[in-house]
Scaffold this active site. Structure first.
Site, PDB file in Angstrom:
ATOM      1  N   ARG A   1      75.502  41.568  30.532  1.00 55.57           N
ATOM      2  CA  ARG A   1      75.680  41.308  29.103  1.00 55.57           C
ATOM      3  C   ARG A   1      74.671  41.987  28.184  1.00 55.57           C
ATOM      4  O   ARG A   1      74.705  41.769  26.979  1.00 55.57           O
ATOM      5  CB  ARG A   1      75.698  39.801  28.822  1.00 55.57           C
TER       6      ARG A   1
ATOM      7  N   ASN B   1      67.071  48.826  29.766  1.00 54.58           N
ATOM      8  CA  ASN B   1      67.166  47.894  30.889  1.00 54.58           C
ATOM      9  C   ASN B   1      67.506  48.591  32.204  1.00 54.58           C
ATOM     10  O   ASN B   1      67.959  47.957  33.149  1.00 54.58           O
ATOM     11  CB  ASN B   1      68.188  46.799  30.585  1.00 54.58           C
TER      12      ASN B   1
ATOM     13  N   ASP C   1      66.115  43.016  33.550  1.00 54.14           N
ATOM     14  CA  ASP C   1      66.298  42.112  32.413  1.00 54.14           C
ATOM     15  C   ASP C   1      67.657  41.421  32.431  1.00 54.14           C
ATOM     16  O   ASP C   1      68.566  41.755  31.688  1.00 54.14           O
ATOM     17  CB  ASP C   1      66.090  42.836  31.081  1.00 54.14           C
TER      18      ASP C   1
END
Length: 88
Positions: free
Chosen positions: A34, A40, A52
């Site tokens: 998400r 990330n 993350d």
């Protein structure tokens, strides 16, 4: 990598394939990241690493925090008129 120069095409394609494989593994485990973005993804010695998972959810989750076309807002940092307009 020693600098910030663009990666050669073959290496870029290989990293993309490894990242897709990693995301497949994440999804097979029933997770949705998400918040996948370049910040990330780390380039580790043996390929890309996804980090993350702070916004990750189980794919089978019944409740919904976000939805396509519905803006996500932090109530403590959003003007009240915007919250009223967003919720109808």
């Amino acid at each position: 990598m020693t600098g910030h120069e663009p990666l050669p095409l073959a290496e870029t394609a290989s990293l993309g394939a490894l990242l897709a494989e990693g995301l497949g593994t994440i999804h097979e485990a029933g997770l949705l990241h998400r918040d996948l973005k370049p910040q990330n993804i780390l380039l580790a010695e043996y390929g890309p690493k996804v980090i993350d998972f702070g916004l990750a959810v189980l794919a089978e989750r019944r409740s919904v925090l976000t939805a396509t076309g519905r803006p996500w807002r932090c109530a403590s940092r959003t003007p009240p008129p915007s919250l009223t307009a967003a919720t109808g």
